[in-house]
Design a protein around this motif. Structure first.
Motif, PDB file in Angstrom:
ATOM      1  N   ALA A  81       0.855  -1.190   0.000  1.00 50.57           N
ATOM      2  CA  ALA A  81       0.000   0.000   0.000  1.00 50.57           C
ATOM      3  C   ALA A  81       0.888   1.236   0.000  1.00 50.57           C
ATOM      4  O   ALA A  81       2.038   1.188   0.451  1.00 50.57           O
ATOM      5  N   PHE A  82       0.327   2.346  -0.484  1.00 49.83           N
ATOM      6  CA  PHE A  82       1.112   3.559  -0.687  1.00 49.83           C
ATOM      7  C   PHE A  82       0.536   4.722   0.119  1.00 49.83           C
ATOM      8  O   PHE A  82      -0.686   4.897   0.179  1.00 49.83           O
ATOM      9  N   LYS A  83       1.416   5.490   0.706  1.00 48.43           N
ATOM     10  CA  LYS A  83       1.014   6.742   1.345  1.00 48.43           C
ATOM     11  C   LYS A  83       0.249   7.586   0.337  1.00 48.43           C
ATOM     12  O   LYS A  83       0.588   7.617  -0.851  1.00 48.43           O
ATOM     13  N   LEU A 123      -3.021  -2.498  -2.672  1.00 46.28           N
ATOM     14  CA  LEU A 123      -4.201  -2.643  -1.820  1.00 46.28           C
ATOM     15  C   LEU A 123      -4.952  -1.339  -1.633  1.00 46.28           C
ATOM     16  O   LEU A 123      -6.168  -1.352  -1.421  1.00 46.28           O
ATOM     17  N   GLY A 124      -4.237  -0.215  -1.690  1.00 45.38           N
ATOM     18  CA  GLY A 124      -4.911   1.064  -1.509  1.00 45.38           C
ATOM     19  C   GLY A 124      -3.951   2.160  -1.119  1.00 45.38           C
ATOM     20  O   GLY A 124      -2.723   2.001  -1.180  1.00 45.38           O
ATOM     21  N   LYS A 125      -4.515   3.289  -0.701  1.00 44.08           N
ATOM     22  CA  LYS A 125      -3.770   4.482  -0.330  1.00 44.08           C
ATOM     23  C   LYS A 125      -3.900   4.685   1.175  1.00 44.08           C
ATOM     24  O   LYS A 125      -5.002   4.617   1.735  1.00 44.08           O
ATOM     25  N   LEU A 126      -2.784   4.976   1.826  1.00 44.10           N
ATOM     26  CA  LEU A 126      -2.728   5.043   3.277  1.00 44.10           C
ATOM     27  C   LEU A 126      -2.825   6.479   3.792  1.00 44.10           C
ATOM     28  O   LEU A 126      -2.283   7.409   3.192  1.00 44.10           O
ATOM     29  N   GLN A 127      -3.503   6.606   4.907  1.00 42.20           N
ATOM     30  CA  GLN A 127      -3.796   7.926   5.480  1.00 42.20           C
ATOM     31  C   GLN A 127      -2.520   8.608   5.963  1.00 42.20           C
ATOM     32  O   GLN A 127      -1.512   7.945   6.265  1.00 42.20           O
ATOM     33  N   GLY A 174       6.451   5.255   2.007  1.00 38.46           N
ATOM     34  CA  GLY A 174       6.208   6.503   2.718  1.00 38.46           C
ATOM     35  C   GLY A 174       7.136   7.609   2.267  1.00 38.46           C
ATOM     36  O   GLY A 174       7.919   7.441   1.323  1.00 38.46           O
ATOM     37  N   SER A 175       7.065   8.724   2.963  1.00 40.31           N
ATOM     38  CA  SER A 175       7.968   9.841   2.694  1.00 40.31           C
ATOM     39  C   SER A 175       8.421  10.428   4.019  1.00 40.31           C
ATOM     40  O   SER A 175       7.768  10.267   5.046  1.00 40.31           O
ATOM     41  N   ASP A 176       9.555  11.122   3.978  1.00 42.52           N
ATOM     42  CA  ASP A 176      10.205  11.614   5.192  1.00 42.52           C
ATOM     43  C   ASP A 176      10.791  12.987   4.890  1.00 42.52           C
ATOM     44  O   ASP A 176      11.713  13.121   4.090  1.00 42.52           O
ATOM     45  N   THR A 177      10.233  14.027   5.548  1.00 44.68           N
ATOM     46  CA  THR A 177      10.701  15.398   5.368  1.00 44.68           C
ATOM     47  C   THR A 177      11.392  15.917   6.627  1.00 44.68           C
ATOM     48  O   THR A 177      12.242  16.789   6.555  1.00 44.68           O
TER      49      THR A 177
END
Length: 468
Positions: A81-83, A123-127, A174-177
């Protein structure tokens, strides 16, 4: 064959072997995941949207291709699943913002395209938090930490951490800023990799702060983190800031500390850091020594300026990223993201230049140090398993808030890669996260260190109670 009772908690490399040997099929694995999401996510709120029909369609395609002898990659048929900040063609990408609830991209982000080409099932997009900043929009249900609903689930990749920890996907992107891969991993007992800036294409990812944004995997093990990174890394002509190099393959990685020099700054690791985290780090130091590594006493470059400056540094770039919708649609923004953008818009050019100079200074000093070592050991955060009440108190204290990000945000500023991994539990049984930091381009070395810890420990195999 009957499905294993722990099917949903298998690591990706384990599941890959079962699928490629035809002991499990992508369809039955995907169906089991969708059933589990349906049963549990009404409580956990980790998914922004589930793409069940698309997932089953992709699983059937993967199953037929594998039956025909076509194996696209070791990830073929694995449900991920993707952010919700990665563009997905035909599927809403809202970046945690009600303002974008009807935004449907026509093309995939590069990382999504690479994973689809590898045969992954979506599977979908994550909150996530609003716009990938610190707080969820008031209209969005906050993902609940499966280890304890009163405890922080991490930001901004909160849904990624919750879903991966609760067995609602096999890994997530995910991503990380400022720590948004590492915080959810520490909170949820997971392993996450913030790569070198530019190692992974940002094309098609909703921008927060271009020079600070990093894309990477959130997984259950260091081996899986490298497994996933090797698929998404590499140059992308659509992102001219992406690097031309690719990651090493998993089979070529040693899983010991033999011969590695690991930097330890005792002052940095103890100043304001909860004793339970310090004790957990001492355990990791023993593993390094026992595994043939060398602990080297170092003095870290001062992180105070870059962590103090991070919000202003980020705010200017976030204001640029949102220029088309803010202040035009300011009433659709939550208070936290509005405050960040307003502060960014108000900052003077001279003040921003001072921030950039401090960032350059830290980056150069960190480069020089990390070229003398293989790794540096650090916590992810100084506060062990904070509750939401504790975080609310921290928000009122600028120094305490700066301390929260002092081990993460500086390496977004400098672009160095970091691997977060579970290193113990609190007395209440909640996960504690630590991290290794390495020179730029040394993701394989980070994953080697993570695998070395996970070869002789079981922290990464622990699961939240009540979600077996």
């Amino acid at each position: 064959m009957s499905l294993p009772s722990d099917l949903h908690y298998l690591e990706m490399h384990e599941l890959s072997l079962l699928i490629r040997s035809r002991k499990l099929s992508p369809v039955e694995v995907t169906e089991a995941q969708l059933d589990r999401i349906d049963a549990l996510d009404g409580e956990l709120h980790s998914y922004a949207r589930v793409t069940a029909e698309l997932a089953l369609e992709q699983a059937h395609v993967a199953e037929q291709e594998l039956a025909d002898g076509i194996c696209r990659s070791p990830l073929h048929g694995i449900p991920l699943a993707f952010k919700d900040l990665f563009d997905t063609a035909g599927v809403v990408t809202a970046a945690g913002m009600p303002l974008h609830a009807q935004r449907v991209p026509t093309q995939d982000a590069t990382v999504v395209a690479r994973l689809r080409e590898a045969g992954v099932v979506m599977l979908g997009k994550l909150q996530m938090t609003e716009g990938a900043f610190a707080i969820h929009h008031p209209d969005i249900a906050v993902p609940l930490n499966p280890w304890g609903s009163n405890h922080w689930s991490g930001a901004s990749s909160s849904g990624c951490g919750v879903a991966t920890a609760a067995g609602l996907c096999y890994a997530s992107l995910g991503s990380d800023t400022g720590g948004s891969i590492r915080f959810p991993c520490a909170a949820n007992g997971l392993t996450g990799l913030k790569p070198t800036w530019g190692r992974v294409s940002r094309h098609g990812a909703f921008e927060m702060a271009a020079s600070l944004d990093h894309i990477g995997p959130i997984t259950r093990s260091a081996r899986d983190a490298l497994f996933l990174l090797s698929t998404i890394a590499g140059h992308d002509p659509l992102d001219p800031t992406s690097q031309p190099t690719v990651c090493l393959e998993v089979p070529g990685i040693d899983d010991t500390f033999r011969g590695l020099r690991v930097g330890i700054d005792e002052r940095w690791l103890s100043d304001g850091v909860d004793p339970v985290i310090q004790q957990a780090l001492q355990q990791v130091m023993l593993m390094i020594r026992d595994g043939g590594g060398l602990l080297v006493s170092i003095r870290m470059p001062d992180t105070q300026a870059v962590s103090s400056n991070w919000e202003a540094h980020c705010g200017v770039q976030t204001a640029v990223a949102h220029a088309d919708t803010y202040p035009l649609h300011a009433n659709a923004y939550g208070p936290a993201l509005s405050r960040l953008i307003d502060a960014g818009r108000a900052l003077s050019g001279m003040d921003y230049q001072r921030i950039l100079l401090a960032a350059q200074r830290f980056s150069g000093e960190a480069d020089a140090l990390l070229h003398q070592l293989d790794l540096v050991l650090a916590p992810v955060q100084p506060y062990a398993a904070p509750t939401y009440e504790q975080l609310a108190d921290l928000a009122q204290d600028p120094e305490a808030n700066r301390r929260l990000i002092q081990f993460t945000a500086p390496f977004n500023v400098s672009g160095h890669p970091c691997l977060s991994l579970p290193i113990g539990l609190t007395e209440e049984g909640l996960p504690i996260g630590g991290q290794f930091i390495a020179r730029k381009g040394a993701e394989a070395l980070l994953c080697r260190a993570g695998m070395a810890v996970q070869r002789v420990s079981h922290w990464h195999q622990l699961r939240p109670q009540g979600f077996s």
